[in-house]
Scaffold this motif. Structure first.
Motif, mmCIF file in Angstrom:
data_model
loop_
_atom_site.group_PDB
_atom_site.id
_atom_site.type_symbol
_atom_site.label_atom_id
_atom_site.label_comp_id
_atom_site.label_asym_id
_atom_site.label_seq_id
_atom_site.Cartn_x
_atom_site.Cartn_y
_atom_site.Cartn_z
ATOM 1 N N ARG A 62 63.858 1.895 119.024
ATOM 2 C CA ARG A 62 62.860 1.521 120.037
ATOM 3 C C ARG A 62 61.452 1.735 119.495
ATOM 4 N NH1 ARG A 62 64.264 1.084 125.477
ATOM 5 N NH2 ARG A 62 62.276 2.043 126.069
ATOM 6 N N HIS A 63 61.260 2.788 118.749
ATOM 7 C CA HIS A 63 59.948 3.064 118.158
ATOM 8 C C HIS A 63 59.565 1.965 117.165
ATOM 9 C CE1 HIS A 63 56.653 5.816 117.084
ATOM 10 N NE2 HIS A 63 56.839 5.425 115.826
ATOM 11 N N LEU A 64 60.519 1.546 116.331
ATOM 12 C CA LEU A 64 60.234 0.510 115.345
ATOM 13 C C LEU A 64 60.023 -0.849 116.014
ATOM 14 C CD1 LEU A 64 62.764 1.498 112.528
ATOM 15 C CD2 LEU A 64 60.299 1.932 112.596
ATOM 16 N N ARG A 65 60.720 -1.105 117.108
ATOM 17 C CA ARG A 65 60.507 -2.362 117.845
ATOM 18 C C ARG A 65 59.097 -2.412 118.433
ATOM 19 N NH1 ARG A 65 64.208 -5.977 119.779
ATOM 20 N NH2 ARG A 65 62.960 -6.136 121.687
ATOM 21 N N GLU A 66 58.588 -1.269 118.860
ATOM 22 C CA GLU A 66 57.254 -1.231 119.472
ATOM 23 C C GLU A 66 56.147 -1.194 118.417
ATOM 24 O OE1 GLU A 66 57.403 2.207 121.901
ATOM 25 O OE2 GLU A 66 58.824 1.339 123.353
ATOM 26 N N ARG A 67 56.364 -0.431 117.362
ATOM 27 C CA ARG A 67 55.305 -0.237 116.351
ATOM 28 C C ARG A 67 55.461 -1.158 115.147
ATOM 29 N NH1 ARG A 67 53.069 4.935 117.242
ATOM 30 N NH2 ARG A 67 53.310 5.387 119.475
ATOM 31 N N GLY A 68 56.684 -1.659 114.915
ATOM 32 C CA GLY A 68 56.939 -2.498 113.749
ATOM 33 C C GLY A 68 57.511 -1.711 112.588
ATOM 34 N N SER A 69 58.123 -2.430 111.648
ATOM 35 C CA SER A 69 58.628 -1.783 110.430
ATOM 36 C C SER A 69 57.480 -1.105 109.704
ATOM 37 C CB SER A 69 59.289 -2.815 109.514
ATOM 38 O OG SER A 69 60.383 -3.427 110.151
ATOM 39 N N MET A 70 57.761 0.022 109.095
ATOM 40 C CA MET A 70 56.712 0.794 108.432
ATOM 41 C C MET A 70 57.312 1.604 107.294
ATOM 42 S SD MET A 70 56.104 3.786 111.313
ATOM 43 C CE MET A 70 56.005 2.643 112.690
ATOM 44 N N LEU A 123 57.002 -10.557 109.554
ATOM 45 C CA LEU A 123 57.381 -10.333 110.941
ATOM 46 C C LEU A 123 57.160 -8.872 111.327
ATOM 47 C CD1 LEU A 123 60.721 -12.342 110.873
ATOM 48 C CD2 LEU A 123 58.590 -13.049 111.991
ATOM 49 N N LYS A 124 57.044 -8.609 112.612
ATOM 50 C CA LYS A 124 56.770 -7.251 113.074
ATOM 51 C C LYS A 124 57.876 -6.295 112.662
ATOM 52 C CE LYS A 124 55.491 -4.562 117.156
ATOM 53 N NZ LYS A 124 55.194 -4.600 118.614
ATOM 54 N N TYR A 125 59.130 -6.687 112.930
ATOM 55 C CA TYR A 125 60.244 -5.835 112.515
ATOM 56 C C TYR A 125 61.417 -6.629 111.946
ATOM 57 C CZ TYR A 125 61.299 -6.857 117.430
ATOM 58 O OH TYR A 125 61.483 -7.482 118.637
ATOM 59 N N GLY A 126 61.277 -7.939 111.820
ATOM 60 C CA GLY A 126 62.281 -8.742 111.133
ATOM 61 C C GLY A 126 63.549 -8.970 111.928
ATOM 62 N N HIS A 127 64.494 -9.636 111.271
ATOM 63 C CA HIS A 127 65.806 -9.935 111.860
ATOM 64 C C HIS A 127 66.870 -9.410 110.912
ATOM 65 C CE1 HIS A 127 63.676 -13.797 113.493
ATOM 66 N NE2 HIS A 127 63.372 -12.734 114.218
ATOM 67 N N ARG A 128 67.658 -8.450 111.365
ATOM 68 C CA ARG A 128 68.694 -7.871 110.510
ATOM 69 C C ARG A 128 69.906 -7.530 111.366
ATOM 70 N NH1 ARG A 128 63.745 -6.066 109.186
ATOM 71 N NH2 ARG A 128 63.031 -6.634 107.080
#
Length: 392
Positions: free
Chosen positions: A124-132, A284-289
């Motif tokens: 949920r954190h990565l969905r909101e903030r994005g991959s990092m 992309l913000k967090y991509g598709h995987r």
């Protein structure tokens, strides 16, 4: 005698969010981009997918490792993920095909992992903030107290933008996957991080696949085939890193398009076609995987559930056509979750690509028909004779 307590481990994100758990796999420290995978199965195929080079992978499915691992299900020569994050690792391996546990495989291949953390909260954190960027560590100097030193290392690490891993993942030497049964066609496959199932899917259709390194030139591509006429088609695979760094590959593809050799690309191969057609790519913000991504074929309206692994996408208009040096092109497939470009093709030329993985070793197999489409494309556009090769 009671079992020894598991070693502690810590996960630190670049924004300072910290999760503490237990060491899983190899001991040590790893720093890379952190992403999440939504697949409910197929963890061994995920681990051995070269597209994950440079990434720490979080599995959203809570229970991982129950079927163990075996040497038959590897999609490449090794595990490629830089780190691994799971919530509840299986205590036993239950598959009769397994020859060791997932924990043992990660240890063998020096993949640092962490278990016992709230992967739902992390996702949920990565969905909101994005991959990092992030670090996983089981080293005493980082798990025993403050994580400020580890956080500083994370923030000093390079980002995925501008990263190139092709030299790491591509085959060092060409090799051939023979056709199953009668040979019908010959394909030159540029290995940008190819999965083993991909040439096997083509071989099942009577294609002899010549897998070439990512550094191959157009002359190397045209040398494929025994009669001097070159291949019947060219394929470019999935792969890791920023597509904006792959200028050499794009240059080779442009030569292929100029010669009107049938082309099929997947994942990074889709981004290569987008760039060759004059379009850009973006992160992309967090991509598709995962193996549950819905994609719509805009020509038929059909929806396929697809296997995907990418953090970049092609920037192209979803509606109508756009001009390219090779004639008009259009977007053929779109992701239904976020309207991301999932496929492009020339309108009047023999070239198409998709952003997902039709070989889908762990499933689903909705898109397997794309290999048949590639076969038909080659049959409809036979290769020119040696005397005419090179004309546009």
């Amino acid at each position: 005698m009671s079992a020894a307590a598991p070693a502690p481990a810590v996960l630190v994100l670049e924004d300072g969010r910290t999760f503490r758990g237990e060491a899983y796999g190899a001991r040590g420290t790893t720093i890379a981009e952190i992403v999440f995978n939504t697949g409910m199965t197929g963890y061994q195929e995920t681990l051995t997918d070269p597209s994950y080079r440079g990434q720490i992978v979080v599995m959203t499915a809570p229970h991982i490792g129950n079927t163990g691992v075996n040497d038959e299900d590897f999609e490449s020569r090794r595990v490629w993920v830089d780190g691994y994050v799971v919530r509840d690792p299986s205590r036993v391996r239950s598959s009769w095909r397994a020859d060791r546990t997932l924990d043992e495989l990660l240890g063998e291949q020096d993949v640092v992992g962490i278990s016992g953390i709230d992967t739902r909260a992390l996702t949920r954190h990565l969905r909101e903030r994005g991959s990092m960027r992030a670090a996983v560590s089981s080293e005493p100097q980082y798990v025993g107290g403050s994580v400020e030193d580890l956080l500083a290392r994370v923030n000093a690490a390079p980002t995925m933008e501008g990263a190139s891993f092709l030299a790491d993942v591509t085959t060092p030497e060409p090799y051939v996957v023979p056709a199953v049964g009668d040979k019908r066609l010959t394909v030159a496959a540029i290995d940008l991080g190819i999965k083993g199932m991909t040439p096997r899917r083509m071989a099942q259709r009577g294609i002899e696949v010549h897998v070439l390194p990512a550094t191959s030139t157009v002359d190397d591509v045209l040398a494929v085939g025994a009669d001097g006429a070159g291949p019947d088609g060219v394929f470019m695979s999935n792969g890791p890193g920023d597509p904006a760094t792959a200028d050499h590959v794009v240059g080779v593809l442009r030569e292929v398009l100029e010669r009107r050799i049938p082309y099929f690309g997947i994942c990074l191969g889709n981004q290569m076609l987008g760039r060759a057609l004059g379009r850009g790519t973006y992160k992309l913000k967090y991509g598709h995987r995962g193996i549950n991504q819905p994609v719509q074929d805009r020509a038929t309206g059909a929806v396929e559930i697809t296997s995907q692994n990418h953090g970049f996408a092609v920037d192209a208009p979803l509606d109508g056509t756009f001009e390219t040096p090779y004639g008009p092109a259009h977007v053929t497939h779109v992701g239904l979750n976020d309207q991301v470009v999932e496929g492009v093709a020339l309108v009047d030329g023999p070239a198409f690509s998709v952003q997902y993985h039709p070989e889908a070793a762990a499933g689903p197999h909705d898109a397997d028909h794309l290999f048949d489409r590639f076969v038909q494309l080659m049959l409809d556009h036979p290769r020119p004779t040696p005397s005419s090769r090179g004309t546009t």
